[in-house]
Design an enzyme around this catalytic site. Structure first.
Site, PDB file in Angstrom:
ATOM      1  N   ASN A 106       9.598  35.317  24.254  1.00  0.00           N
ATOM      2  CA  ASN A 106       9.306  35.025  22.853  1.00  0.00           C
ATOM      3  C   ASN A 106       7.870  35.433  22.574  1.00  0.00           C
ATOM      4  O   ASN A 106       7.033  35.402  23.475  1.00  0.00           O
ATOM      5  CB  ASN A 106       9.465  33.518  22.604  1.00  0.00           C
ATOM      6  CG  ASN A 106       9.167  33.135  21.161  1.00  0.00           C
ATOM      7  OD1 ASN A 106       9.590  33.831  20.228  1.00  0.00           O
ATOM      8  ND2 ASN A 106       8.451  32.044  20.961  1.00  0.00           N
ATOM      9  N   HIS A 108       4.698  34.308  20.153  1.00  0.00           N
ATOM     10  CA  HIS A 108       4.263  33.180  19.331  1.00  0.00           C
ATOM     11  C   HIS A 108       2.858  33.463  18.804  1.00  0.00           C
ATOM     12  O   HIS A 108       1.992  33.902  19.564  1.00  0.00           O
ATOM     13  CB  HIS A 108       4.278  31.898  20.172  1.00  0.00           C
ATOM     14  CG  HIS A 108       3.910  30.683  19.380  1.00  0.00           C
ATOM     15  ND1 HIS A 108       4.791  30.087  18.499  1.00  0.00           N
ATOM     16  CD2 HIS A 108       2.760  29.978  19.298  1.00  0.00           C
ATOM     17  CE1 HIS A 108       4.183  29.061  17.918  1.00  0.00           C
ATOM     18  NE2 HIS A 108       2.953  28.975  18.391  1.00  0.00           N
ATOM     19  N   SER A 135       0.706  35.014  21.885  1.00  0.00           N
ATOM     20  CA  SER A 135       1.136  34.849  23.277  1.00  0.00           C
ATOM     21  C   SER A 135       2.570  35.328  23.429  1.00  0.00           C
ATOM     22  O   SER A 135       3.403  35.080  22.552  1.00  0.00           O
ATOM     23  CB  SER A 135       1.099  33.367  23.683  1.00  0.00           C
ATOM     24  OG  SER A 135      -0.143  32.771  23.382  1.00  0.00           O
ATOM     25  N   ASP A 144       8.188  26.666  22.751  1.00  0.00           N
ATOM     26  CA  ASP A 144       6.905  27.384  22.905  1.00  0.00           C
ATOM     27  C   ASP A 144       6.148  26.967  24.160  1.00  0.00           C
ATOM     28  O   ASP A 144       4.920  26.849  24.150  1.00  0.00           O
ATOM     29  CB  ASP A 144       6.015  27.168  21.663  1.00  0.00           C
ATOM     30  CG  ASP A 144       6.656  27.698  20.396  1.00  0.00           C
ATOM     31  OD1 ASP A 144       7.435  28.662  20.479  1.00  0.00           O
ATOM     32  OD2 ASP A 144       6.372  27.147  19.317  1.00  0.00           O
TER      33      ASP A 144
HETATM   34  C1  GAR Z   1       5.481  36.836  13.993  1.00  0.00           C
HETATM   35  O1  GAR Z   1       4.154  36.578  13.631  1.00  0.00           O
HETATM   36  C2  GAR Z   1       5.899  35.983  15.159  1.00  0.00           C
HETATM   37  O2  GAR Z   1       4.871  35.768  16.095  1.00  0.00           O
HETATM   38  C3  GAR Z   1       6.256  34.700  14.462  1.00  0.00           C
HETATM   39  O3  GAR Z   1       6.927  35.099  13.292  1.00  0.00           O
HETATM   40  C4  GAR Z   1       6.445  36.375  12.889  1.00  0.00           C
HETATM   41  C5  GAR Z   1       7.615  37.317  12.731  1.00  0.00           C
HETATM   42  O4  GAR Z   1       7.218  38.524  12.163  1.00  0.00           O
HETATM   43  N1  GAR Z   1       7.072  33.885  15.288  1.00  0.00           N
HETATM   44  C6  GAR Z   1       7.089  32.554  15.246  1.00  0.00           C
HETATM   45  O5  GAR Z   1       6.403  31.903  14.477  1.00  0.00           O
HETATM   46  C7  GAR Z   1       8.029  31.903  16.223  1.00  0.00           C
HETATM   47  N2  GAR Z   1       7.925  30.488  16.168  1.00  0.00           N
HETATM   48  P1  GAR Z   1       8.131  39.822  12.279  1.00  0.00           P
HETATM   49  O6  GAR Z   1       9.518  39.429  11.781  1.00  0.00           O
HETATM   50  O7  GAR Z   1       7.486  40.813  11.368  1.00  0.00           O
HETATM   51  O8  GAR Z   1       8.147  40.255  13.707  1.00  0.00           O
END
Ligand code: GAR
Length: 209
Positions: A106, A108, A135, A144
């Site tokens: 994942n 985060h 991360s 997480d």
């Molecule tokens: C990213 O910033 C990712 O790190 C976060 O959501 C966004 C997705 O963007 N993930 C989380 O918050 C997971 N809990 P994307 O769809 O453009 O990749």
């Protein structure tokens, strides 16, 4: 090449970063499926246009174990060896996590173990931190919380809002995720070793009251 399925819920910019990194001839993985709980996820349309198989299953009206089981089946049908969560905004059942242990990662948007969960950038700014960041970690049943495979700090600027910081962290995410995934599929035994360490520590701790 290792076969990777990517799970998304939204824009899918991290999925795009993984996909375009995989187009390098020497990349050790390929993206075999992009799956989502949201049929309108922007990343699904992009994956389709790029000739990648997609699967969408809305979670509404489905029980969590049922939805996870259907996702798992789609991943197996695609012949996935690894699962990369990329903005997949669903909590996964321990059963699903267990099936992919050591083979699911994942990304985060914080420097874990700080700021698990949501609103990570707002919380980092609020705390007066000098850096936010991102991360990549192995997924374990705890949210997480799995072993960290890589991190990138991103300086917080005076006047940063959660949105301006998020946009810069996203650049770092795209670099970090592709690299961490390449390393994982090249050295999967490292993931198994990391999980063993975590389990050994958990066993050696006294039982919580
Ligand atoms: C990213 O910033 C990712 O790190 C976060 O959501 C966004 C997705 O963007 N993930 C989380 O918050 C997971 N809990 P994307 O769809 O453009 O990749």
């Amino acid at each position: 090449k290792a076969r990777v399925a990517v799970l998304i819920s939204g824009t899918g910019s991290n999925m795009a970063a993984l996909l375009y990194a995989s187009r390098r001839a020497d990349c050790p993985y390929e993206i075999v499926l992009v799956a989502s709980n949201n049929p309108d996820a922007g990343g699904l349309a992009l994956a389709k246009a790029e000739g990648v198989a997609t699967f969408a299953l809305p979670h509404k009206g489905m029980k969590r174990p049922e939805h996870d089981a259907a996702m798992d089946e789609a991943l197996r049908e695609a012949g996935a060896d690894y699962v990369a969560l990329a903005g997949y905004m669903r909590i996964l059942t321990p059963e699903f996590v267990g099936k992919w242990e050591g083979r699911m990662v994942n990304i985060h948007p914080s420097l874990l173990p700080r700021y698990k969960g949501l609103d990570t950038h707002a919380r980092a700014i609020q705390a007066g931190d000098a850096h936010g960041g991102c991360s990549v970690h192995l997924v374990t049943a705890e949210l997480d919380d799995g072993p960290i495979l890589g991190q990138t700090p991103v300086a917080i600027l005076p006047g940063d809002t959660p949105d301006t910081l998020a946009a810069r962290v996203l650049f770092a995410e795209h670099q970090l995720y592709a690299r961490a995934l390449e390393e994982l599929v090249s050295r999967p035994y490292r993931a198994d070793w990391l999980l063993q360490q975590v389990n050994a520590i958990a066993l050696s701790l006294p039982e919580a009251e």
